[in-house]
Motif scaffolding. Sequence first.
Motif, PDB file in Angstrom:
ATOM      1  N   ASP A 132       0.835  -1.201   0.000  1.00  0.00           N
ATOM      2  CA  ASP A 132       0.000   0.000   0.000  1.00  0.00           C
ATOM      3  C   ASP A 132       0.873   1.256   0.000  1.00  0.00           C
ATOM      4  O   ASP A 132       1.756   1.393  -0.819  1.00  0.00           O
ATOM      5  CB  ASP A 132      -0.967  -0.031   1.199  1.00  0.00           C
ATOM      6  CG  ASP A 132      -1.888  -1.240   1.157  1.00  0.00           C
ATOM      7  OD1 ASP A 132      -2.284  -1.638   0.050  1.00  0.00           O
ATOM      8  OD2 ASP A 132      -2.194  -1.797   2.222  1.00  0.00           O
ATOM      9  N   MET A 133       0.634   2.180   0.932  1.00  0.00           N
ATOM     10  CA  MET A 133       1.397   3.427   0.972  1.00  0.00           C
ATOM     11  C   MET A 133       2.894   3.160   1.162  1.00  0.00           C
ATOM     12  O   MET A 133       3.743   3.872   0.620  1.00  0.00           O
ATOM     13  CB  MET A 133       0.890   4.328   2.102  1.00  0.00           C
ATOM     14  CG  MET A 133       1.615   5.672   2.189  1.00  0.00           C
ATOM     15  SD  MET A 133       1.063   6.655   3.605  1.00  0.00           S
ATOM     16  CE  MET A 133       1.820   5.731   4.955  1.00  0.00           C
ATOM     17  N   ASN A 134       3.215   2.128   1.914  1.00  0.00           N
ATOM     18  CA  ASN A 134       4.630   1.827   2.173  1.00  0.00           C
ATOM     19  C   ASN A 134       5.375   1.446   0.893  1.00  0.00           C
ATOM     20  O   ASN A 134       6.591   1.630   0.807  1.00  0.00           O
ATOM     21  CB  ASN A 134       4.754   0.703   3.201  1.00  0.00           C
ATOM     22  CG  ASN A 134       4.286   1.145   4.571  1.00  0.00           C
ATOM     23  OD1 ASN A 134       4.393   2.313   4.918  1.00  0.00           O
ATOM     24  ND2 ASN A 134       3.749   0.215   5.344  1.00  0.00           N
ATOM     25  N   TYR A 135       4.680   0.913  -0.079  1.00  0.00           N
ATOM     26  CA  TYR A 135       5.311   0.582  -1.356  1.00  0.00           C
ATOM     27  C   TYR A 135       5.785   1.848  -2.063  1.00  0.00           C
ATOM     28  O   TYR A 135       6.865   1.879  -2.657  1.00  0.00           O
ATOM     29  CB  TYR A 135       4.329  -0.184  -2.238  1.00  0.00           C
ATOM     30  CG  TYR A 135       4.842  -0.475  -3.631  1.00  0.00           C
ATOM     31  CD1 TYR A 135       6.032  -1.183  -3.834  1.00  0.00           C
ATOM     32  CD2 TYR A 135       4.145  -0.034  -4.750  1.00  0.00           C
ATOM     33  CE1 TYR A 135       6.504  -1.444  -5.109  1.00  0.00           C
ATOM     34  CE2 TYR A 135       4.604  -0.301  -6.029  1.00  0.00           C
ATOM     35  CZ  TYR A 135       5.785  -1.004  -6.202  1.00  0.00           C
ATOM     36  OH  TYR A 135       6.253  -1.257  -7.473  1.00  0.00           O
ATOM     37  N   TYR A 136       4.979   2.917  -1.973  1.00  0.00           N
ATOM     38  CA  TYR A 136       5.368   4.184  -2.603  1.00  0.00           C
ATOM     39  C   TYR A 136       6.537   4.825  -1.856  1.00  0.00           C
ATOM     40  O   TYR A 136       7.403   5.460  -2.473  1.00  0.00           O
ATOM     41  CB  TYR A 136       4.167   5.117  -2.682  1.00  0.00           C
ATOM     42  CG  TYR A 136       3.060   4.554  -3.548  1.00  0.00           C
ATOM     43  CD1 TYR A 136       3.195   4.533  -4.938  1.00  0.00           C
ATOM     44  CD2 TYR A 136       1.921   3.996  -2.988  1.00  0.00           C
ATOM     45  CE1 TYR A 136       2.200   3.985  -5.743  1.00  0.00           C
ATOM     46  CE2 TYR A 136       0.927   3.440  -3.785  1.00  0.00           C
ATOM     47  CZ  TYR A 136       1.071   3.445  -5.159  1.00  0.00           C
ATOM     48  OH  TYR A 136       0.105   2.890  -5.955  1.00  0.00           O
ATOM     49  N   LEU A 137       6.576   4.649  -0.537  1.00  0.00           N
ATOM     50  CA  LEU A 137       7.735   5.121   0.223  1.00  0.00           C
ATOM     51  C   LEU A 137       8.980   4.344  -0.184  1.00  0.00           C
ATOM     52  O   LEU A 137      10.073   4.915  -0.309  1.00  0.00           O
ATOM     53  CB  LEU A 137       7.486   4.959   1.728  1.00  0.00           C
ATOM     54  CG  LEU A 137       6.305   5.741   2.311  1.00  0.00           C
ATOM     55  CD1 LEU A 137       6.171   5.457   3.802  1.00  0.00           C
ATOM     56  CD2 LEU A 137       6.470   7.235   2.073  1.00  0.00           C
ATOM     57  N   ALA A 138       8.824   3.044  -0.389  1.00  0.00           N
ATOM     58  CA  ALA A 138       9.939   2.210  -0.839  1.00  0.00           C
ATOM     59  C   ALA A 138      10.440   2.673  -2.203  1.00  0.00           C
ATOM     60  O   ALA A 138      11.653   2.742  -2.453  1.00  0.00           O
ATOM     61  CB  ALA A 138       9.505   0.745  -0.893  1.00  0.00           C
TER      62      ALA A 138
END
Length: 265
Positions: free
Chosen positions: A142-148
Amino acid sequence: MEYNLLQKLKYASSLTAQEKHIVDFILNDPEVVFHSTAHELAQQTYTSASTIVRLCKKLGTKGYPDFQLKLALEYQQHPSSPLRTPDHTITEQGNVLAAIDSVPYLYHQALDETHRMLSAPVLVRIANWVKESARIDIYGSDMNYYLAQQACAKWNELGIAAVAHNGPNMHYLNTMNTSQFILSFVISHTGENSSMIEAARVLKNMQRKVIAVTENNLSTLSRHCDETLLSYGYNEQLRLSKMSSMISVLYLFDMLYMASISDNY
């Protein structure tokens, strides 16, 4: 009646960052105090009721009800709010103006809390692993993928191979070059995301170095990792927690990125 509470608000010193934020919020619209409980004011300022009460006592009142009464008596004689108008357009502008003050405060709070929880020896150790790695993998959903993806983009600009993954790809994991040192980060705010735990478990079984990025160093994810970088999340409201967590995670990766810049330039 001694007229001094508004002056105390304007010129109060020795306040914490949270208390100063509350004072600024009240001075921007004093009437908010008259229509809010301590809990409601805490929600509007993204603090806690105990912080509100502590500030009231620091300002010389017995507590929040006493603060409300004294401020109301003074304000009745000396109204000073810049937003004292029933006009709907101005009210909407007031919400935006409140956000102008509140968002930087939330960012500042997330950075301060992340810095407070940070272990310098752990960060140095991970920075050294970044230097030694042939590639960096960052896992997040989710959002953490975009941070990654953001973290990987910065490392890739330095010529450091980095790949973001939104879940464990078993074919990819099983075909890894076992002779290379591949450093893996796994992001989960709670540390209990099942797909992230599975990715960390598989990586650990493959003898990879794995770092958890999570708010809970006692989580299941942390138990499957070599090290944990603690992120911060505002726990009073879910949507604000996501904002704080995002800033916190970016801060952690940016510190490692800055260390990489120092090594490359």
